[in-house]
Design a protein around this motif. Structure first.
Motif, mmCIF file in Angstrom:
data_model
loop_
_atom_site.group_PDB
_atom_site.id
_atom_site.type_symbol
_atom_site.label_atom_id
_atom_site.label_comp_id
_atom_site.label_asym_id
_atom_site.label_seq_id
_atom_site.Cartn_x
_atom_site.Cartn_y
_atom_site.Cartn_z
ATOM 1 N N LEU A 214 -3.686 5.817 -11.823
ATOM 2 C CA LEU A 214 -3.559 7.057 -11.059
ATOM 3 C C LEU A 214 -4.807 7.365 -10.253
ATOM 4 C CD1 LEU A 214 -1.546 9.209 -10.419
ATOM 5 C CD2 LEU A 214 -2.318 10.494 -12.401
ATOM 6 N N ASP A 215 -5.952 7.162 -10.837
ATOM 7 C CA ASP A 215 -7.164 7.413 -10.062
ATOM 8 C C ASP A 215 -8.314 6.545 -10.568
ATOM 9 O OD1 ASP A 215 -7.241 10.603 -11.696
ATOM 10 O OD2 ASP A 215 -7.962 8.687 -12.446
ATOM 11 N N GLY A 216 -9.348 6.518 -9.759
ATOM 12 C CA GLY A 216 -10.581 5.847 -10.175
ATOM 13 C C GLY A 216 -10.724 4.418 -9.711
ATOM 14 N N GLU A 217 -9.650 3.842 -9.155
ATOM 15 C CA GLU A 217 -9.771 2.421 -8.825
ATOM 16 C C GLU A 217 -10.340 2.192 -7.420
ATOM 17 O OE1 GLU A 217 -6.282 0.156 -9.710
ATOM 18 O OE2 GLU A 217 -7.331 -1.747 -9.476
ATOM 19 N N TYR A 218 -9.765 2.854 -6.453
ATOM 20 C CA TYR A 218 -10.268 2.723 -5.078
ATOM 21 C C TYR A 218 -10.229 4.103 -4.423
ATOM 22 C CZ TYR A 218 -8.964 -2.217 -5.710
ATOM 23 O OH TYR A 218 -8.833 -3.491 -6.171
ATOM 24 N N LEU A 219 -11.009 4.254 -3.381
ATOM 25 C CA LEU A 219 -10.873 5.446 -2.531
ATOM 26 C C LEU A 219 -9.857 5.094 -1.459
ATOM 27 C CD1 LEU A 219 -14.421 7.002 -2.028
ATOM 28 C CD2 LEU A 219 -12.475 7.941 -3.270
ATOM 29 N N ILE A 220 -8.616 5.422 -1.731
ATOM 30 C CA ILE A 220 -7.515 5.047 -0.826
ATOM 31 C C ILE A 220 -7.328 6.153 0.213
ATOM 32 C CG2 ILE A 220 -5.026 4.574 -0.738
ATOM 33 C CD1 ILE A 220 -5.369 3.538 -3.673
ATOM 34 N N PRO A 221 -7.180 5.777 1.477
ATOM 35 C CA PRO A 221 -6.962 6.808 2.496
ATOM 36 C C PRO A 221 -5.813 7.743 2.109
ATOM 37 C CG PRO A 221 -7.228 4.661 3.519
ATOM 38 C CD PRO A 221 -7.192 4.427 2.048
ATOM 39 N N LYS A 222 -5.989 9.020 2.412
ATOM 40 C CA LYS A 222 -4.990 10.018 1.988
ATOM 41 C C LYS A 222 -3.755 10.032 2.878
ATOM 42 C CE LYS A 222 -7.520 11.820 -1.317
ATOM 43 N NZ LYS A 222 -7.198 11.394 -2.690
ATOM 44 N N THR A 223 -3.886 9.441 4.039
ATOM 45 C CA THR A 223 -2.724 9.422 4.950
ATOM 46 C C THR A 223 -2.513 8.002 5.485
ATOM 47 O OG1 THR A 223 -4.144 9.949 6.831
ATOM 48 C CG2 THR A 223 -3.070 11.795 5.737
ATOM 49 N N GLY A 224 -1.304 7.756 5.910
ATOM 50 C CA GLY A 224 -0.988 6.477 6.560
ATOM 51 C C GLY A 224 -0.809 5.330 5.595
ATOM 52 N N ASP B 21 -15.533 1.281 0.165
ATOM 53 C CA ASP B 21 -14.514 0.216 0.167
ATOM 54 C C ASP B 21 -14.941 -0.951 -0.707
ATOM 55 O OD1 ASP B 21 -13.081 1.736 1.881
ATOM 56 O OD2 ASP B 21 -13.255 0.419 3.627
ATOM 57 N N ALA B 22 -16.232 -1.262 -0.665
ATOM 58 C CA ALA B 22 -16.728 -2.397 -1.445
ATOM 59 C C ALA B 22 -17.267 -1.967 -2.804
ATOM 60 C CB ALA B 22 -17.816 -3.123 -0.660
ATOM 61 N N LEU B 23 -17.759 -0.739 -2.909
ATOM 62 C CA LEU B 23 -18.519 -0.349 -4.101
ATOM 63 C C LEU B 23 -17.770 0.515 -5.108
ATOM 64 C CD1 LEU B 23 -22.106 0.556 -2.794
ATOM 65 C CD2 LEU B 23 -21.510 -1.198 -4.467
ATOM 66 N N TYR B 24 -16.776 1.236 -4.639
ATOM 67 C CA TYR B 24 -16.189 2.291 -5.468
ATOM 68 C C TYR B 24 -15.623 1.757 -6.791
ATOM 69 C CZ TYR B 24 -13.482 6.482 -6.610
ATOM 70 O OH TYR B 24 -12.958 7.592 -7.233
ATOM 71 N N ARG B 25 -14.863 0.669 -6.692
ATOM 72 C CA ARG B 25 -14.238 0.147 -7.912
ATOM 73 C C ARG B 25 -15.294 -0.397 -8.868
ATOM 74 N NH1 ARG B 25 -11.022 -4.384 -10.138
ATOM 75 N NH2 ARG B 25 -8.881 -3.707 -10.566
ATOM 76 N N MET B 26 -16.277 -1.107 -8.312
ATOM 77 C CA MET B 26 -17.319 -1.667 -9.164
ATOM 78 C C MET B 26 -18.149 -0.560 -9.817
ATOM 79 S SD MET B 26 -20.056 -4.639 -8.261
ATOM 80 C CE MET B 26 -18.813 -5.841 -7.863
ATOM 81 N N MET B 27 -18.329 0.500 -9.063
ATOM 82 C CA MET B 27 -19.084 1.631 -9.605
ATOM 83 C C MET B 27 -18.318 2.253 -10.790
ATOM 84 S SD MET B 27 -20.111 5.090 -7.548
ATOM 85 C CE MET B 27 -18.446 5.757 -7.539
ATOM 86 N N THR C 56 -4.108 -4.233 -5.458
ATOM 87 C CA THR C 56 -5.228 -4.268 -6.407
ATOM 88 C C THR C 56 -5.491 -5.666 -6.942
ATOM 89 O OG1 THR C 56 -6.034 -3.403 -8.511
ATOM 90 C CG2 THR C 56 -3.653 -3.593 -8.274
ATOM 91 N N GLY C 57 -6.714 -5.853 -7.422
ATOM 92 C CA GLY C 57 -7.063 -7.139 -8.025
ATOM 93 C C GLY C 57 -8.430 -7.631 -7.600
ATOM 94 N N GLN C 58 -8.987 -6.998 -6.562
ATOM 95 C CA GLN C 58 -10.346 -7.358 -6.140
ATOM 96 C C GLN C 58 -11.193 -6.091 -6.201
ATOM 97 O OE1 GLN C 58 -11.009 -10.465 -5.662
ATOM 98 N NE2 GLN C 58 -8.947 -11.298 -5.428
ATOM 99 N N PHE C 59 -12.481 -6.276 -6.168
ATOM 100 C CA PHE C 59 -13.344 -5.093 -6.175
ATOM 101 C C PHE C 59 -13.243 -4.316 -4.862
ATOM 102 C CE2 PHE C 59 -15.671 -6.968 -9.830
ATOM 103 C CZ PHE C 59 -15.580 -5.871 -10.664
ATOM 104 N N HIS C 60 -13.030 -5.031 -3.775
ATOM 105 C CA HIS C 60 -12.964 -4.335 -2.501
ATOM 106 C C HIS C 60 -11.539 -3.848 -2.207
ATOM 107 C CE1 HIS C 60 -12.159 -8.600 -1.706
ATOM 108 N NE2 HIS C 60 -11.379 -8.184 -0.723
ATOM 109 N N LEU C 61 -11.494 -2.791 -1.435
ATOM 110 C CA LEU C 61 -10.197 -2.197 -1.066
ATOM 111 C C LEU C 61 -9.464 -3.106 -0.080
ATOM 112 C CD1 LEU C 61 -8.284 0.321 -0.971
ATOM 113 C CD2 LEU C 61 -9.664 1.118 0.973
ATOM 114 N N ARG C 62 -8.177 -3.341 -0.356
ATOM 115 C CA ARG C 62 -7.327 -4.082 0.582
ATOM 116 C C ARG C 62 -6.072 -3.259 0.867
ATOM 117 N NH1 ARG C 62 -5.674 -9.013 -2.514
ATOM 118 N NH2 ARG C 62 -6.073 -7.597 -4.243
#
Lengths: 529, 470
Positions: free
Chosen positions: B104-114, B345-351, B23-29
């Motif tokens: 816990l939630d709301g920051e990124y849409l993180i893949p549920k597996t892997g 990936d790019a918008l979720y956190r900013m939204m 975490t730390g950027q708006f986009h998912l890494r």
């Protein structure tokens, strides 16, 4: 046999290195470097510059000196030349503010002795020590401070500014002649370090106004008004044997720890030079430059108790600790010397023997500060108040002549006179701006390798220097302030804050002139890249 | 009243299972590698007797530590050490931008597996840190402390002021319209050195007003400059020394250079150092200077007080304009994500960042004077004060605290718990200048609340210095 073979190859390798260095240094494009110092400490009491009140010096804490660096590239009359002179003085009179002109006194003497040097190839800067002889005016001391030198000295021998200026010019010119005569092939290396020395001295208060100094331990304190720059711009010079000959140290801080001293002193630069020579050799020269630092000072604004304790624990307590102390000077020296010595091996391994070298001086017309009638009215009112105070104090001395037996009896009278004069200059500047809206100032730009030096005669607020550094194409940009007689050059933010350095009486130029200085300086720098 | 100090300290590895969302950027890494370990360092301080007190301080390689996670750590410790006051525990984040997501939630849409799931890393984080706290607590023994201060240029103001009066965050300076840096900087390096009763140095606290985000853009796990700081300190002072990194007020500060970068890069290259190693070099030199000066001035019996309180801070007011703009952005973002889920990936956190503003405005309609409850810790340890806040606190507020503090040195620690994934606390001039860190979405608390924080912190410090401790 193995040892001999190893020894042979080592010698061969060293010979090649040495031969290459020598060959490069014999090339006419190579840099030639000469150093000297001149002791400009007077041998009798003088006026000490830097405060509203007069101070007649009461001895010498440490010598005040000028350090001279002569640089030449090429041969003959067309060679590029720069003579750098760094003086332990508060400013370098240049005719801008008064008739005194130490800069030209030096230049005239030098070009008479060495006609191949042009006046505009000589740059003189002040370190801004507030414990050095007064050189701002050749007027009588009574005209400067409202009390005669004879009265201050109580009949004892003392040297007036009009006598000190030629005394210093003679010594400095001799130093230049010496440095020029001693110039030899050499190289330079460029370094950047950091030292927390200069601190912004403007305190913004919650009601929107600012003050210079004061107590930050107050609910009224909001923040430090401006920025700071803790870079240490360094240029090391070497002879062809890779022995260090001297260093330019450029730091965004005036050297005014001992600013209230009645003893002459070069301030923290003295301690820095002593400590550096102890580490790097007695023969090493140190040429000190103040980067843009009109709103900076070495005084600690926040956390002074913690720093004072550290000064003590680091073993500097012998001559006192805290604000204005020698311990503070020694701690500053330690920070500078730690960086310079830490970089030493890196610098020695990266010497440029043929740096690009160019020097241009341009007279740049800058807009004078546009003052208002309200500014004049306010200053005139203040002047009247100080005139009354001066007259009252003067009468007290006349009525009670025994007062002058008291040490430093002249302090309050000279404060009132200085403030009276300060008030009067505002109307003079107001009238002058109408007929001469621009004032030409000398700007020198010197490129040495990937570095550039850019001068100005002001106590230039740090933001302007930072703007130049940010936009400069050079890898390192050394701003050198006070290559003239001074006057603060404040930012718009500081004028709104209204602290000492930004009021009409403290300034010849305002933000418009500052912006022009930045633009013009950068345009000269850009021609060199 | 002076009492014998007892100390215990532990270091624990909190490096996540890879791959993991950082975490730390708006986009998912998603980080596939761990370039350095992540660690948490625990320091337990205690005095005993009727006026005895306790502080358990944990420095974590994290961007932020959600307040609910702090509560879970306290609960886990309380289960194992039922006699302690768990509210005497605080955790701080060094603000590395290459550490796992902790909200816990709301920051990124993180893949549920892997990918390591946030809930799993949070569980791991709580277990590891609570175990380390318990271990350090059991380790505690009579010890001594010395405090020092030196300087290092490791943080730079990142808010750039332009001729039109606006500010930019981490924007360009090589422009004719560049005028200044907006705020001040604090280059103090505050240090605490702790020895056990065998005179063995066991812990060093290093306080630096700079977030550890030099490598903030990487798709990797990295403790940033604190890793080489710790390694360098251990090399000099012993491999068992525990190092706590505290970020002082540095909301407007960054380790990135804002001008003359080329010169700095050149010097690093000449020294053959990476940028994090260069920052470490400067900080370690400051630590060394302090150690050399203060190592013989140790205190084993000293005044030790730790006051904890919930400080209500007035929240920054959300205007109708703020609300409408945020609502429009959220609506638009939702539409984009609905159209193309990859856009998340790019918008979720900013939204979500802006949706918080929408919710705050709606809450304001019912409660026009919303207050943010902040956990405030103020410690007196001999001549020094330690005070915490939950924000990316702009430097000026820390400087105000230090200027008015009665302590010889005041260690300000920011990011000791965060609402959601953190919040800046800007000055009025920053709000006037605008830009990312001073706009409404970035600030739960504004300049007014910042001053309340300063005033109350100073007041508590004053009380701890009074003869009659209230």
């Amino acid at each position: 046999m193995i040892f001999l073979k190893h020894q042979f190859f080592t010698l061969l390798f060293l010979s090649v290195i040495s031969f290459q260095g020598y060959t490069q240094s014999e090339n006419e494009d190579n840099l030639k470097v000469g150093w000297s110092t001149a002791d400009i400490t007077p041998d009798m009491p003088v006026l000490v510059a830097g405060q509203f009140h007069a101070r007649l010096s009461e001895g010498v804490m440490d010598p005040v000196t000028a350090t001279i660096l002569a640089l030449e590239s090429g041969e003959g009359t067309n060679s590029e030349k720069t003579i750098w002179i760094s003086c332990d003085l508060v400013g370098i009179s240049d005719g801008m503010r008064a008739t005194a002109n130490l800069r030209d006194e030096i230049r005239n003497r030098v070009i008479k002795a060495i006609p191949s040097i042009l006046p505009e190839q000589i740059i003189v800067n002040a370190t801004h020590t507030h414990a050095a002889p007064y050189v701002a005016s050749t007027a009588s001391v009574e005209d400067i401070y409202g009390v005669s030198l004879e009265q201050m000295a109580d009949g004892k021998p003392a040297m007036s500014p009009s006598d000190y200026i030629p005394f210093a010019a003679d010594k400095i010119a001799e130093g230049v002649i010496s440095a020029w005569g001693k110039r030899k092939p050499g190289g330079m290396s460029l370094g950047l370090g950091h030292a927390v020395v200069g601190l912004n001295r403007l305190q913004a208060l919650k009601h929107g106004k600012s003050r210079m100094y004061g107590n930050t331990n107050s609910p009224e304190f909001s923040h430090i008004e401006g920025y700071e720059d803790h870079s240490l711009n360094l240029m090391y010079f070497w002879d062809i044997n890779k022995q260090l000959t001297g260093i330019i140290i450029n730091i965004a801080s005036p050297s005014q720890v001992s600013e209230h001293s009645y003893e002459l002193s070069a301030d923290f630069w003295h301690d820095t030079k002593v400590a550096l020579r102890k580490s790097l050799g007695d023969s090493v020269y140190v040429l000190a430059q103040a980067s843009s630092a009109g709103d900076q000072s070495p005084h600690v604004m926040v956390g002074s108790k913690a720093e004072e304790r550290m000064q003590k624990l680091l073993g500097f307590a012998e001559e006192g600790t805290g604000r204005g102390s020698n311990a503070h000077r020694k701690y500053i020296a330690k920070q500078i010397v730690d960086e310079v010595t830490d970089l030493f091996p890196v610098m020695k391994a990266n010497i440029d023997w043929q740096p690009e070298f160019k020097h241009e001086m341009k007279l740049v017309p800058l807009s004078r500060r546009l003052l208002s009638e309200e500014d004049v009215a306010e200053a005139t009112k203040e002047a009247k108040t100080w005139q009354a105070e001066y007259d009252k104090l003067k009468a007290e001395v006349r009525d009670n002549p025994a007062m002058i037996e008291t040490p430093r009896w002249y302090k309050d009278i000279t404060i009132s006179y200085s403030k009276l004069r300060r008030g009067l200059v505002v109307s003079e500047r107001y009238e002058l701006e109408k007929v001469q809206p621009k004032m030409p100032i000398e700007v020198h730009v010197v490129r040495i390798g990937d570095a550039v030096f850019a001068t100005n005669p002001f106590e230039l607020y740090l933001d302007y220097g930072m703007q130049m550094k940010a936009q400069s194409p050079a890898i390192q940009t050394f701003i050198v302030q006070l290559t003239g007689s001074g006057s603060y050059l404040p930012t718009k933010r500081s004028i709104e804050g209204g602290a000492y350095g930004a009021v009409p009486a403290s300034t010849l130029m305002g933000p418009k002139g500052g912006d022009e200085l930045v633009e013009e300086t950068l345009s000269i720098i850009n021609t060199m890249w | 009243m002076a009492s014998q100090l007892y100390i215990g300290s532990r270091t624990v590895d909190i490096t996540p299972q890879l791959p993991v969302a950082v975490t730390g950027q708006f986009h998912l890494r998603i980080a596939e590698i761990a370039e350095t370990p992540l660690i948490a360092t625990v320091m337990v301080l205690e005095t005993r007797g009727a006026e005895g007190d306790l502080a358990i301080m944990v420095s974590c390689d994290a961007l932020y530590i959600p307040t609910d996670l702090v509560a879970l750590v306290r609960q886990a410790v309380k289960k194992q050490l039922p006699d302690i006051d768990e509210n005497k525990i605080f955790l701080n984040a060094t603000h590395t931008h290459t550490a796992p997501v902790l909200a816990l939630d709301g920051e990124y849409l993180i893949p549920k597996t892997g990918v390591t799931q946030v809930k799993d890393y949070r569980k791991f984080f709580v277990e590891k840190i609570s175990a380390a706290i318990v271990g350090a607590y059991h380790d505690r023994s009579p010890g001594s402390v010395a405090w020092g201060m030196s300087y290092a240029v490791a943080g730079y103001n990142r808010r750039i002021v332009y001729a039109d009066g606006t500010s930019g965050m981490s924007s360009k300076t090589n422009l004719p319209e560049f005028r200044s840096l907006e705020g001040s900087e604090d280059h103090d390096v505050n240090t605490l050195f702790f020895w056990n009763d065998q005179n063995k140095l066991i812990s060093i606290v290093v306080g630096v007003a700079s977030p550890s985000q030099e490598v903030e853009g990487r798709y990797a796990v990295n403790a940033d400059y604190w890793h080489p700081v710790r390694e360098g300190i251990k090399e000099k002072y012993g491999k068992d020394v525990n190092v706590l990194g505290w970020a002082a007020a540095a909301g407007d500060i960054t380790p990135h250079i804002r001008y003359r970068k080329e010169a700095d890069d050149r010097m690093r290259n000449l020294r053959n150092l990476s940028r994090t190693e260069e920052l470490a070099r400067r900080i370690i030199l400051a630590v060394d200077e302090s150690y050399d000066a203060v190592a013989t001035e140790r205190h084993s019996e000293l005044v030790f007080k730790h006051q904890v309180e919930e400080l209500p801070l007035p929240e920054r007011w959300v205007t109708e304009k703020n609300y409408l703009e945020a609502k429009a952005f959220v609506t638009n973002a939702k539409e984009q994500i609905a159209e193309d889920p990859k856009a998340a990936d790019a918008l979720y956190r900013m939204m979500n960042w802006q949706e918080r503003t929408v919710k705050r405005y709606e809450k304001q309609l019912d409660n026009p004077k919303p207050m943010y409850p902040m956990d405030l810790h103020v410690i007196r340890l001999g001549d020094i004060a330690i005070c915490t806040n939950e924000f990316e606190l702009f430097s000026d507020f820390g400087i105000r605290m230090m200027a008015r503090s009665k302590a010889l040195q005041t260690f300000v620690i920011q990011l000791t718990g965060s609402s959601d994934w953190g919040s800046y606390l800007p000055t009025q001039r920053a709000v006037n200048g605008g830009a990312y860190s001073a706009i409404i979405h970035s600030n739960i608390v504004g300049p007014v609340g910042g001053q309340v924080l300063v005033d109350r912190t100073v007041e508590v410090i004053d009380q701890l210095w009074d003869k009659e401790v209230k």
